[in-house]
Design a protein around this motif. Structure first.
Motif, mmCIF file in Angstrom:
data_model
loop_
_atom_site.group_PDB
_atom_site.id
_atom_site.type_symbol
_atom_site.label_atom_id
_atom_site.label_comp_id
_atom_site.label_asym_id
_atom_site.label_seq_id
_atom_site.Cartn_x
_atom_site.Cartn_y
_atom_site.Cartn_z
ATOM 1 N N MET A 133 -12.461 31.671 -53.582
ATOM 2 C CA MET A 133 -12.546 33.139 -53.546
ATOM 3 C C MET A 133 -12.313 33.694 -54.947
ATOM 4 N N SER A 134 -13.221 34.562 -55.391
ATOM 5 C CA SER A 134 -13.089 35.180 -56.702
ATOM 6 C C SER A 134 -12.116 36.355 -56.627
ATOM 7 N N ASP A 135 -11.308 36.528 -57.679
ATOM 8 C CA ASP A 135 -10.392 37.661 -57.740
ATOM 9 C C ASP A 135 -11.094 38.941 -58.172
ATOM 10 N N ARG A 136 -12.314 38.806 -58.657
ATOM 11 C CA ARG A 136 -13.039 39.973 -59.168
ATOM 12 C C ARG A 136 -13.502 40.852 -58.020
ATOM 13 N N VAL A 137 -13.304 42.147 -58.166
ATOM 14 C CA VAL A 137 -13.817 43.116 -57.195
ATOM 15 C C VAL A 137 -14.977 43.855 -57.852
ATOM 16 N N TYR A 138 -16.159 43.649 -57.310
ATOM 17 C CA TYR A 138 -17.353 44.309 -57.835
ATOM 18 C C TYR A 138 -17.423 45.740 -57.317
ATOM 19 N N ASP A 139 -18.120 46.580 -58.071
ATOM 20 C CA ASP A 139 -18.374 47.936 -57.576
ATOM 21 C C ASP A 139 -19.389 47.908 -56.438
ATOM 22 N N PHE A 140 -20.421 47.075 -56.618
ATOM 23 C CA PHE A 140 -21.480 46.996 -55.623
ATOM 24 C C PHE A 140 -21.871 45.534 -55.407
ATOM 25 N N ALA A 141 -21.943 45.138 -54.135
ATOM 26 C CA ALA A 141 -22.523 43.852 -53.768
ATOM 27 C C ALA A 141 -23.837 44.150 -53.056
ATOM 28 N N ILE A 142 -24.945 43.708 -53.634
ATOM 29 C CA ILE A 142 -26.268 43.948 -53.059
ATOM 30 C C ILE A 142 -26.683 42.705 -52.286
ATOM 31 N N VAL A 143 -27.041 42.887 -51.030
ATOM 32 C CA VAL A 143 -27.467 41.772 -50.192
ATOM 33 C C VAL A 143 -28.988 41.675 -50.258
ATOM 34 N N GLY A 144 -29.470 40.611 -50.908
ATOM 35 C CA GLY A 144 -30.907 40.404 -51.052
ATOM 36 C C GLY A 144 -31.333 40.498 -52.503
ATOM 37 N N ALA A 145 -32.073 39.485 -52.977
ATOM 38 C CA ALA A 145 -32.523 39.461 -54.375
ATOM 39 C C ALA A 145 -34.039 39.450 -54.481
ATOM 40 N N GLY A 146 -34.717 39.941 -53.427
ATOM 41 C CA GLY A 146 -36.151 40.161 -53.535
ATOM 42 C C GLY A 146 -36.417 41.344 -54.443
ATOM 43 N N MET A 147 -37.616 41.889 -54.385
ATOM 44 C CA MET A 147 -37.946 43.008 -55.265
ATOM 45 C C MET A 147 -36.997 44.177 -55.054
ATOM 46 N N ALA A 148 -36.642 44.461 -53.804
ATOM 47 C CA ALA A 148 -35.759 45.595 -53.533
ATOM 48 C C ALA A 148 -34.396 45.399 -54.190
ATOM 49 N N GLY A 149 -33.740 44.292 -53.881
ATOM 50 C CA GLY A 149 -32.406 44.064 -54.421
ATOM 51 C C GLY A 149 -32.384 43.889 -55.924
ATOM 52 N N ALA A 150 -33.363 43.171 -56.461
ATOM 53 C CA ALA A 150 -33.401 42.935 -57.907
ATOM 54 C C ALA A 150 -33.644 44.221 -58.678
ATOM 55 N N SER A 151 -34.576 45.036 -58.210
ATOM 56 C CA SER A 151 -34.885 46.283 -58.924
ATOM 57 C C SER A 151 -33.712 47.249 -58.859
ATOM 58 N N LEU A 152 -33.074 47.353 -57.701
ATOM 59 C CA LEU A 152 -31.917 48.246 -57.582
ATOM 60 C C LEU A 152 -30.759 47.749 -58.436
ATOM 61 N N ALA A 153 -30.531 46.448 -58.451
ATOM 62 C CA ALA A 153 -29.461 45.900 -59.281
ATOM 63 C C ALA A 153 -29.696 46.192 -60.756
ATOM 64 N N ALA A 154 -30.949 46.093 -61.181
ATOM 65 C CA ALA A 154 -31.267 46.375 -62.586
ATOM 66 C C ALA A 154 -30.971 47.829 -62.942
ATOM 67 N N GLU A 155 -31.136 48.730 -61.977
ATOM 68 C CA GLU A 155 -30.851 50.144 -62.226
ATOM 69 C C GLU A 155 -29.362 50.454 -62.148
ATOM 70 N N LEU A 156 -28.635 49.753 -61.283
ATOM 71 C CA LEU A 156 -27.195 50.008 -61.126
ATOM 72 C C LEU A 156 -26.348 49.325 -62.199
ATOM 73 N N ALA A 157 -26.785 48.159 -62.647
ATOM 74 C CA ALA A 157 -25.946 47.323 -63.504
ATOM 75 C C ALA A 157 -25.487 47.979 -64.802
ATOM 76 N N PRO A 158 -26.287 48.833 -65.447
ATOM 77 C CA PRO A 158 -25.766 49.479 -66.653
ATOM 78 C C PRO A 158 -24.601 50.433 -66.388
ATOM 79 N N HIS A 159 -24.375 50.786 -65.125
ATOM 80 C CA HIS A 159 -23.359 51.784 -64.788
ATOM 81 C C HIS A 159 -22.194 51.224 -63.981
ATOM 82 N N ALA A 160 -22.289 49.971 -63.526
ATOM 83 C CA ALA A 160 -21.277 49.461 -62.603
ATOM 84 C C ALA A 160 -21.264 47.936 -62.620
ATOM 85 N N LYS A 161 -20.212 47.365 -62.035
ATOM 86 C CA LYS A 161 -20.128 45.908 -61.869
ATOM 87 C C LYS A 161 -20.885 45.530 -60.592
#
Length: 381
Positions: free
Chosen positions: A1-29
């Motif tokens: 178990m990681s001690d790190r608490v992310y701001d957002f955990a996105i379930v799915g790394a298809g186009m939807a999850g990957a594109s949203l993560a790319a937009e969120l990542a500059p602003h959050a963990k």
């Protein structure tokens, strides 16, 4: 178990999850969890790979048009053009199609039989009426997906594959995400970008499933004679019974099917392949030499066939980014930017200005009856 608490955990790394993560990542963990060995294994990796202004209907057009500018400017589109075709008895349907998109910003025009024959010489004479959409283009799906994966990693997001979610619990404002192999991650918020698995993920979180239904779509690759011309437009039946396009001297043909199914690793069924080949032979004079490949992918729709972006109305820290049907690839740039703005509480920018975000809000489904998840209720106490 990681001690790190992310701001957002996105379930799915298809186009939807990957594109949203790319937009969120500059602003959050950001953490992205992917059930498969590699991102984009299901719908993203099996896309028919075209950007078509009318696809998805008027409610999707704003996302498509905004994304088109981004895709062109960044080199992800190659112009092709599209034809909606019909026979004499389909004239009224074609007229209704034109009226449906009047005032949406889509550019289409009617063609007569001679103009249609010039663009598709092999089409049979009874297919004599058409609508021309010049802006339709092929999408470099793999290139776009890889660009989003590169961007999210460059912004510090983590992506973990072979991480199928097995349990979700929330306590004191933090989600504990346990995978089926026992790995545990923590995040303040979960974003449901799980495609065909969106409703099961919601149920794990104690949220009301929205009726996001997976549908199977079949595609076959044909070798035909004479060889399909490279400049062949995307050809779609106005009745929705088929579409085809050329690809490196071959034809990609689909029955335009939407067969309800369970979320799964979809495969083409022989009956669907046989059905579309029969249709194709009634439409064109091409001779089919071989069926070289066949595959199927899943597209997932909410009950009103519009995407779902935003906070769940009943479960804190749970967001939806799902229900994107078969238009999730072509709308990815604007959808991801809009989704990130909604989640972060940011205003619209040049890419998303003019898009009505309320049209995609999960709260439009508040009439659905909630089925509480006992484990979720107890974990928050």
């Amino acid at each position: 178990m990681s001690d790190r608490v992310y701001d957002f955990a996105i379930v799915g790394a298809g186009m939807a999850g990957a594109s949203l993560a790319a937009e969120l990542a500059p602003h959050a963990k950001v953490l992205v969890l992917e059930a498969e060995d590699t991102p984009g294994y299901h719908s993203t990796g099996r896309s028919a790979a075209f950007w078509e202004e009318c696809y998805g209907g008027p409610g999707v057009v704003p996302l498509t048009l905004a994304s088109g500018r981004y895709l062109r400017e960044n080199g992800f589109l190659r112009e092709r053009g599209a034809l909606y075709v019909g026979r004499g008895e389909d004239r009224e349907l074609l007229d209704e199609f034109v009226q449906t998109f009047d005032g949406t910003g889509v550019t289409i025009e009617r063609l007569d039989a001679e103009e249609l024959k010039q663009r598709v010489p092999a089409i049979r004479n009874d297919w004599c009426d058409a609508i021309w959409e010049a802006a339709c283009a092929d999408i470099d799906v793999a290139g776009l997906h890889q660009d989003y994966l590169r961007r999210l990693k460059a912004s510090g997001a983590d992506i973990v594959c072979r991480a199928q979610v097995g349990e979700l619990k929330r306590s004191k404002g933090v989600w504990q995400i346990t995978t089926v192999v026992g790995d545990v991650f923590s995040a303040s918020n979960i974003v449901n970008a799980a495609g065909a698995w969106a409703d099961p993920i919601a149920q794990m979180a104690g949220a009301t499933p929205l009726g996001i239904t997976p549908y199977r779509r079949t595609v076959v690759q044909l070798r035909v004679t004479p060889q399909a011309p490279a400049d062949l437009p995307l050809v779609l039946d106005i009745n929705g019974d088929f579409y085809f396009k050329s690809d490196n001297g071959r034809l990609w043909l689909s029955p335009h099917d939407e067969i309800p199914t369970q979320a799964c690793d979809a495969a083409a069924e022989e009956i669907d392949v046989a059905r579309v080949i029969d249709r194709f032979q009634r439409v064109t004079d091409w001779n089919i030499e071989a069926v070289e490949r066949r595959w199927a992918g899943l597209r997932s729709f909410a009950p009103d066939r519009l995407p779902v972006y935003g906070a769940d109305p009943e479960v804190d820290g749970f967001f939806w980014f799902a229900g994107q049907g078969g238009f999730g690839i072509q709308t990815a740039p604007a959808a991801a930017r809009l989704g990130a703005q909604i989640i972060l509480g940011h205003e619209a920018d040049e890419l998303t200005r003019g898009i009505d975000r309320t049209a995609y809000d999960p709260r439009r489904f508040l009439h659905l009856e909630r089925a509480p998840n006992p484990s979720q209720v107890s974990s928050d106490m």
